[in-house]
Design an enzyme around this catalytic site. Structure first.
Site, PDB file in Angstrom:
ATOM      1  N   ASP A 145      52.068  28.887  42.186  1.00  0.00           N
ATOM      2  CA  ASP A 145      53.284  29.585  41.939  1.00  0.00           C
ATOM      3  C   ASP A 145      54.706  28.840  42.928  1.00  0.00           C
ATOM      4  O   ASP A 145      55.567  28.641  42.370  1.00  0.00           O
ATOM      5  CB  ASP A 145      53.575  30.976  42.499  1.00  0.00           C
ATOM      6  CG  ASP A 145      52.866  31.829  41.408  1.00  0.00           C
ATOM      7  OD1 ASP A 145      52.499  31.277  40.407  1.00  0.00           O
ATOM      8  OD2 ASP A 145      52.586  33.042  41.728  1.00  0.00           O
ATOM      9  N   LYS A 201      40.004  39.520  41.039  1.00  0.00           N
ATOM     10  CA  LYS A 201      40.105  40.723  42.031  1.00  0.00           C
ATOM     11  C   LYS A 201      41.505  40.640  42.794  1.00  0.00           C
ATOM     12  O   LYS A 201      41.619  39.913  43.848  1.00  0.00           O
ATOM     13  CB  LYS A 201      38.982  40.430  42.772  1.00  0.00           C
ATOM     14  CG  LYS A 201      38.905  41.559  43.973  1.00  0.00           C
ATOM     15  CD  LYS A 201      37.831  41.501  44.959  1.00  0.00           C
ATOM     16  CE  LYS A 201      37.574  42.614  45.843  1.00  0.00           C
ATOM     17  NZ  LYS A 201      38.716  42.797  46.914  1.00  0.00           N
ATOM     18  N   SER A 215      39.680  37.185  45.390  1.00  0.00           N
ATOM     19  CA  SER A 215      40.327  37.885  46.362  1.00  0.00           C
ATOM     20  C   SER A 215      41.223  36.754  47.150  1.00  0.00           C
ATOM     21  O   SER A 215      42.129  36.349  46.780  1.00  0.00           O
ATOM     22  CB  SER A 215      39.168  38.478  47.420  1.00  0.00           C
ATOM     23  OG  SER A 215      39.848  39.161  48.227  1.00  0.00           O
TER      24      SER A 215
END
Length: 543
Positions: free
Chosen positions: A448, A462, A437
């Site tokens: 990224d 998740k 999460s």
């Protein structure tokens, strides 16, 4: 949806007389001792005296009406000559009762020779009898209802008429992000209630919980479930940072469909009892955990401090039994320390409210003490608040996108870094299968954006956002309302994030795995500090 006797006292009873009688009384002088009391005033009853021979009545003026007999009440409206009030006789030698200061004395007739009760007393007695009878009837009716009709409560229960059921349907329809069949989920709820009735369940509360559990469960979403009022209350306690329990964290083991122990809180009852990471929870107090929602299992393990919970776990090929006494558990959310003289280690346990402030303060402190780089340890961090994930990422990223999501019927929302990054020193992020999460949001954003190198093993996967919707019965429906996307546009729901420098987990030896992953993280960080590229070597540990 929101959910709300009328009592009247007895009427005032008054005697009525003829108009002439009223005028005659109005002409009487002010009341004095021996007069009949005015209407509406009730003087105290007269004293009782020994009976003596009756005295001869006083002579009346010619043409006047005869005096009433001793002890009789003059009829209202009767006329007597002025100055000749109606009097009650007292025995010779007896004195009239004393009169309280400031009060007027009135002579009242006593009971007649037949011992008859006055009208007023009759009314009072009748009222008391009526009230007693009514009370008895109410009590008898309550007993009859409990004995004869309680068995019909289950049969009369109507799930569709429940406000909580309608609330849950509304929330699913307007907020649940996946496609579903309303006919299927409502049919599942009705069938579950009918089965419970056939098994003899009569409690409306229990039948409602059964129906709501089936309704939400029919969505077939691992992160969507119904919380009973008791479970919802305990969830709120969890979010507050402390609860009564045994002190370990769980995640679902995908192979067995049962809860698996992830971490043990230091000094907790579970650590003292010998529970270990990777233990599979087979049952709680005799109830099988297979296929049960993770939240429901966690909340059954919790309970009042001082009470016991029985756990059966599978460890390797062996079965181990525990009988653990619950205690007050305080959940740590963050720790930091300097290791090897110049490596700042930042350990996040959960993304609770305010944890980003603690992290920022620790980064500033460790930099001031000479840290040359940081390791952000997100292993076994189950996540938490979405906005805290954005704030934690903003400690290391000054600007640009962190995460985006889109709820049902709404436009896509992108959360950007908040500015004011605390450091630009080299950064390594540690992850494993327990990172989920908000942990994945932070790890994915830092990866990224090229801000950090990920070390360890693949994250849980998740990539969804849940919201708790309160219901009228104080329970709640926890529904998945959106998927989130990393800065590169990827959804990791069900897939997880692969690290840049993978370190394979050692089966049944979490301690050795943790040590190997930390060592690799330090190696990668030192390369970055020295301006070298991070290692791309896959660390393979012996099983």
């Amino acid at each position: 949806m929101n959910n709300q006797s009328n009592n009247e006292g007895p009427g005032h009873v008054e005697g009525q007389g003829s108009e002439q009688g009223q005028q005659a009384l109005n002409q009487q002088p002010a009341p004095s001792q021996g007069q009949v009391p005015p209407e509406g005033q009730v003087p105290p009853p007269p004293p009782q005296y020994p009976q003596e021979p009756a005295q001869s009545p006083q002579a009346q003026p010619p043409g006047g009406p005869p005096p009433p007999p001793t002890g009789a009440v003059p009829p209202q409206g009767a006329q007597y000559p002025p100055g000749q009030p109606y009097q009650q006789s007292y025995p010779s030698g007896a004195q009239q009762p004393p009169v309280a200061p400031g009060a007027q004395a009135y002579d009242l007739p006593a009971l007649d020779n037949g011992g008859k009760m006055s009208r007023r007393n009759k009314i009072i007695l009748s009222t008391v009898i009526v009230l007693v009878v009514l009370g008895l009837l109410v009590g008898v009716g309550f007993v009859v209802d409990r004995v004869l009709f309680s068995g019909n409560q289950g049969a009369a229960f109507n799930l569709e008429a429940s406000p909580s059921y309608q609330d849950a349907l509304f929330d699913i329809k307007h907020y649940y992000y996946k496609d579903y069949s309303e006919a299927k989920i409502t049919a599942a709820a009705s069938l579950a209630v009918e089965k419970a009735k056939k098994k003899g369940v009569k409690s409306a509360t229990e039948l409602l919980d059964t129906g709501l559990t089936a309704l939400v469960g029919a969505l077939k979403d691992a992160h969507t479930n119904y919380l009973s009022p008791q479970e919802n209350k305990r969830l709120s306690e969890d979010l507050s940072g402390s609860f009564d329990g045994v002190g370990f964290t769980l995640r679902e083991d995908k192979a067995t469909k049962r809860p698996k122990v992830v971490t043990i809180i230091k000094g907790s009852p579970s650590e003292k009892a010998g529970v270990k990471p990777n233990d599979i929870i087979m049952s709680v107090d005799g109830k099988d955990t297979k296929g049960e929602a993770l939240d429901a299992v966690v909340l059954r393990i919790r309970g009042k401090a001082g009470t016991k919970v029985k756990l059966v776990v599978q460890r390797g090929g062996k079965t181990v039994n525990f009988n653990i006494t619950r205690e007050k558990i305080s959940i740590p959310d963050f720790e930091s320390e300097m290791q090897d003289g110049d490596i700042g280690v930042l350990k996040l346990y959960e993304f609770n409210s305010g944890v980003s402030d603690k992290l920022r303060a620790a980064v500033n402190d460790l930099q001031a003490k000479g840290a040359k780089g940081f390791i952000l340890d997100l292993r076994n961090d189950p996540g938490g608040l979405l906005d805290e994930a954005v704030k934690v990422s903003s400690v290391f990223i000054d600007s640009g996108p962190i995460v985006s999501y889109q709820t049902k019927g709404e436009k896509k929302v992108t959360e950007d870094a908040q500015g004011g990054a605390a450091t630009n020193l080299p950064l390594v992020v540690l992850t494993n299968g327990g990172s989920a999460s908000s942990s994945e949001i932070t790890a994915g954003a830092l990866k990224d954006r090229g801000r950090a190198t990920l070390v360890g093993s693949k994250t849980y996967g998740k990539g969804s956002v849940q919201k708790v919707f309160e219901l009228e019965n104080n329970g709640a429906a926890k529904l998945t309302i959106a998927l989130y996307y990393l800065p590169n546009g990827e959804s990791i729901d069900g897939k997880g994030i692969q690290p840049d420098a993978p370190v394979t987990e050692i089966k049944d030896n979490p301690e050795a795995t943790d040590k190997a992953q930390m060592n690799e993280a330090k190696k990668v960080l030192n390369n970055l500090i020295q301006g070298k590229p991070p290692t791309s070597e896959i660390i393979q540990l012996a099983a």
